[in-house]
Design an enzyme around this catalytic site. Sequence first.
Site, PDB file in Angstrom:
ATOM      1  N   ASP A  56      -3.652   2.967  -4.972  1.00 45.78           N
ATOM      2  CA  ASP A  56      -2.661   2.410  -4.420  1.00 45.78           C
ATOM      3  C   ASP A  56      -1.926   1.239  -3.936  1.00 45.78           C
ATOM      4  O   ASP A  56      -1.248   1.291  -3.306  1.00 45.78           O
ATOM      5  CB  ASP A  56      -2.345   4.132  -3.291  1.00 45.78           C
ATOM      6  N   GLU A  57      -3.231  -0.217  -3.616  1.00 45.64           N
ATOM      7  CA  GLU A  57      -2.558  -0.888  -3.496  1.00 45.64           C
ATOM      8  C   GLU A  57      -2.538  -1.919  -3.932  1.00 45.64           C
ATOM      9  O   GLU A  57      -3.753  -2.526  -5.524  1.00 45.64           O
ATOM     10  CB  GLU A  57      -3.164  -1.201  -2.410  1.00 45.64           C
TER      11      GLU A  57
ATOM     12  N   ASP B  38       0.719  -1.034  -0.352  1.00 44.96           N
ATOM     13  CA  ASP B  38       0.155   0.533  -0.434  1.00 44.96           C
ATOM     14  C   ASP B  38       0.824   1.104  -0.136  1.00 44.96           C
ATOM     15  O   ASP B  38       1.702   1.292   0.659  1.00 44.96           O
ATOM     16  CB  ASP B  38      -0.890  -0.213   1.033  1.00 44.96           C
TER      17      ASP B  38
HETATM   18  N1  DCP Z   1      -8.785   8.537  -0.894  1.00 40.92           N
HETATM   19  C1  DCP Z   1      -9.955   8.998  -1.103  1.00 40.92           C
HETATM   20  N2  DCP Z   1     -11.276   9.296   0.452  1.00 40.92           N
HETATM   21  C2  DCP Z   1     -10.618   8.095   1.122  1.00 40.92           C
HETATM   22  C3  DCP Z   1      -9.666   7.516   1.405  1.00 40.92           C
HETATM   23  C4  DCP Z   1      -8.512   7.066  -0.085  1.00 40.92           C
HETATM   24  O1  DCP Z   1     -10.087  10.054  -2.110  1.00 40.92           O
HETATM   25  N3  DCP Z   1     -11.567   8.611   2.272  1.00 40.92           N
HETATM   26  C5  DCP Z   1      -7.585   8.464  -1.587  1.00 40.92           C
HETATM   27  C6  DCP Z   1      -6.705   9.236  -1.579  1.00 40.92           C
HETATM   28  C7  DCP Z   1      -6.018   7.796  -1.171  1.00 40.92           C
HETATM   29  C8  DCP Z   1      -5.954   7.025  -1.754  1.00 40.92           C
HETATM   30  O2  DCP Z   1      -7.303   6.238  -1.917  1.00 40.92           O
HETATM   31  O3  DCP Z   1      -4.364   8.597  -0.980  1.00 40.92           O
HETATM   32  C9  DCP Z   1      -5.681   5.927  -0.835  1.00 40.92           C
HETATM   33  O4  DCP Z   1      -6.015   5.687   0.218  1.00 40.92           O
HETATM   34  P1  DCP Z   1      -5.251   5.210   1.525  1.00 40.92           P
HETATM   35  O5  DCP Z   1      -6.151   4.349   2.164  1.00 40.92           O
HETATM   36  O6  DCP Z   1      -4.279   3.898   0.953  1.00 40.92           O
HETATM   37  O7  DCP Z   1      -4.948   6.391   2.207  1.00 40.92           O
HETATM   38  P2  DCP Z   1      -3.453   7.024   1.848  1.00 40.92           P
HETATM   39  O8  DCP Z   1      -2.845   6.780   0.884  1.00 40.92           O
HETATM   40  O9  DCP Z   1      -3.806   8.422   1.757  1.00 40.92           O
HETATM   41  O10 DCP Z   1      -2.670   7.466   3.480  1.00 40.92           O
HETATM   42  P3  DCP Z   1      -2.042   5.845   4.217  1.00 40.92           P
HETATM   43  O11 DCP Z   1      -0.516   6.344   3.917  1.00 40.92           O
HETATM   44  O12 DCP Z   1      -2.382   5.416   5.174  1.00 40.92           O
HETATM   45  O13 DCP Z   1      -2.586   4.862   2.942  1.00 40.92           O
HETATM   46 MG    MG Z   2      -2.255   4.635   0.649  1.00 37.32          MG
HETATM   47 MG    MG Z   3      -4.542   1.921  -0.107  1.00 33.54          MG
END
Ligand code: DCP
Ligand code: MG
Ligand code: MG
Length: 369
Positions: free
Chosen positions: A110-111, A10
């Site tokens: 992203d995963e 991720d």
């Molecule tokens: N995303 C979004 N709204 C949300 C959750 C996520 O638009 N409620 C989008 C933005 C994030 C991407 O999806 O960058 C990936 O989600 P992740 O849950 O993997 O969160 P992040 O990558 O941002 O943070 P982490 O470092 O916790 O993985």
């Molecule tokens: Mg992420």
């Molecule tokens: Mg993710």
Amino acid sequence: MQARIVMLVDLDYFYAQCEERRNPSIKGKPVVVCVYSGRTEDSGAVSTANYVARKYGVKSGISIVLAKQKLKGVDAVFLPVDHPFYREISDKIMEILRSHADSFEQVGVDEAYMDVTQKTKGNYQEAKNLAATIKNDVLTQQKLTCSIGVGPNKLVAKIAADIQKPDGLTPVKPEEVQRFLSPLPVRSLVGVGKKTEKRLETLGVRTVGQLARFDVQRLIEVFGRKLGTYFHNASVGIDNEPVQERSEPESVSRISTLKEDTRDLAVILDEAYGLCDDVHARLLRRGLLYRSVSIHIVAGDLSVHSKSKTFENPTSSLETFKKTVKELFEKFLAESIVEARRVGVKVSSLNKKEELQKQITNFFGFSNH
Ligand code: DCP
Ligand code: MG
Ligand code: MG
């Protein structure tokens, strides 16, 4: 079944990290990526935030207004989401990951899950080394950090990836699964939402360990056979879901807004050809051929128009793509009087290159055997 080794990769604070990569001068400041709804200047929600901003309590899903309150007086950066940009980076990283996997399953922008049983000969030390190599490849080639969980199945790998972030690497061997899961809140399990959490709490179950010790029959009485069994299996770290490539997309498209409404073919094509380049790059990366090309126009009066053309044979040619897009726009302008505000291009009737090769081989009765 042979014991498996599965990874979940991720990317860390993905959208915000992409923005940091694009503009390194914002690194170190709170970075908040927002979906502006456009109603008022600050209406909308936070898509994600970097870890600096998270220290102030800013996170996905809260309103932009609340994020600004939390960051009052702080030198913070607020940016609008740029999905095409994130998609580009995501596609490139997924290719890197795919190249390291026996089988691969992307589950979001992203995963991705990777089955690496063969690649690592089922050995956890090798899996850990491979995860470190992957982290290094993603960092050197795409300048992004990620977190990786390694375990005997998707369920454990996912939780392991979440537990140490950002830039984490968490292997959980089969004999460690029980101890690893036990203290975690039931919410850590995929499929346990707020409602289920509440119901489990009324049964005196807060942690995964308590869930594991809870009578299965009673779980089934409360949640039904399917869910009850699932919750029990999950709590003891059992998950037999295979890592499987998701089906190919039906189409690949890009759309963009012109600087001003126009009927000028040269201006329209200038924008559309850039979109063709992007779409074509994605086709190549996925090893896909197309048979249909479409254009899409949102006019100044917000009416929507499209035209398409389908070929006899699949192709991956960029030249044919652009030539067809030009033809279709010429036709559109000849037939319609509206001005274009947004223009899009799309390819569809997609085929995987290798699959097509197989079909042709079968058709002609050739075989390697
Ligand atoms: N995303 C979004 N709204 C949300 C959750 C996520 O638009 N409620 C989008 C933005 C994030 C991407 O999806 O960058 C990936 O989600 P992740 O849950 O993997 O969160 P992040 O990558 O941002 O943070 P982490 O470092 O916790 O993985
Ligand atoms: Mg992420
Ligand atoms: Mg993710």
